[in-house]
Design a protein around this motif. Structure first.
Motif, mmCIF file in Angstrom:
data_model
loop_
_atom_site.group_PDB
_atom_site.id
_atom_site.type_symbol
_atom_site.label_atom_id
_atom_site.label_comp_id
_atom_site.label_asym_id
_atom_site.label_seq_id
_atom_site.Cartn_x
_atom_site.Cartn_y
_atom_site.Cartn_z
ATOM 1 N N ALA A 61 0.810 -1.218 0.000
ATOM 2 C CA ALA A 61 0.000 0.000 0.000
ATOM 3 C C ALA A 61 0.842 1.266 0.000
ATOM 4 N N THR A 80 -0.618 4.820 -5.379
ATOM 5 C CA THR A 80 -0.969 4.309 -4.049
ATOM 6 C C THR A 80 -1.599 5.378 -3.159
ATOM 7 N N GLN A 84 -5.217 5.054 -1.117
ATOM 8 C CA GLN A 84 -5.352 5.301 0.317
ATOM 9 C C GLN A 84 -6.406 6.361 0.603
#
Length: 209
Positions: A61, A80, A84
């Motif tokens: 992540a 990424t 998120q």
């Protein structure tokens, strides 16, 4: 099995985008979120028109490769960070079209911070939009090689929008996304066509509308 299917869908998306002329040389990068929260993404330096599943790797992540000896794009954090910030996102595609790069430099030189699209029927290709009579704002951000600062700047701009569908890095290219690779591909295609329309309208002047 999930990774194999996702990798194949990214390969096919890459072939389509490259065929439109939106991924010259080895530019662009494509990713999709996997069920465990990791991210499948194109490896660095690959010709996007010649991708195979072996050109798709997995990062965590935070963008760190899960296998040694693999290197993802320097722009992995731009993918990424979106995953998120927006849990519903399932895929992110990044293109380098001539029209997108040209229009972004034209707008930036005129002090414009966004591209505003309105009264285009193709706006209905974006999720949640059912009429041409809408304004869709595409933020324009200055290019940088500092991916931490750039990704945070992008998120700051997107946070001001109720339903962001993409953004443009000036002189660099377009980022767009969707809940699936198929949706991201549709959004990317629509946005690239609308960018071309906006550029042609700018070149033709006010009498073009």
């Amino acid at each position: 099995m999930e990774f194999q299917a996702i990798a194949q869908s990214l390969v096919e998306a890459g072939g389509f985008l490259a065929a439109q002329g939106w991924a010259p040389a080895t530019s662009g990068n494509y990713s999709a979120r996997l069920a465990d929260g990791t991210v499948a993404i194109t490896a660095s330096g690959r010709d996007k028109g010649q991708l195979t599943p072996d050109d798709i790797m997995v990062v965590d992540a935070a963008g760190k490769p899960l296998q040694t000896g693999q290197r993802s794009s320097a722009e992995t954090l731009l993918h990424t960070s979106l995953y998120q910030a927006y849990p519903a996102l399932g895929a992110v595609l990044h293109t380098h079209s001539i029209d997108g790069v040209s229009l972004s430099r034209w707008l930036l030189a005129r002090g414009q911070a966004s591209l505003v699209l309105t009264n285009y029927e193709l706006l209905k290709a974006f999720p949640g939009i059912t009429t041409h009579d809408r304004e869709v704002e595409i933020p324009l951000v200055a290019n940088s090689q500092d991916m931490v600062a750039l990704s945070q700047g992008v998120l700051d701009r997107l946070a001001a929008l109720s339903m962001p569908v993409g953004y443009i890095i000036a002189g660099h290219g377009l980022y767009s996304w969707g809940t699936t690779v198929a949706e991201a591909r549709r959004t990317t295609e629509a946005l690239e066509v609308l960018v071309s329309c906006a550029l042609k309208a700018a070149l033709l002047g006010p009498t073009s509308v």
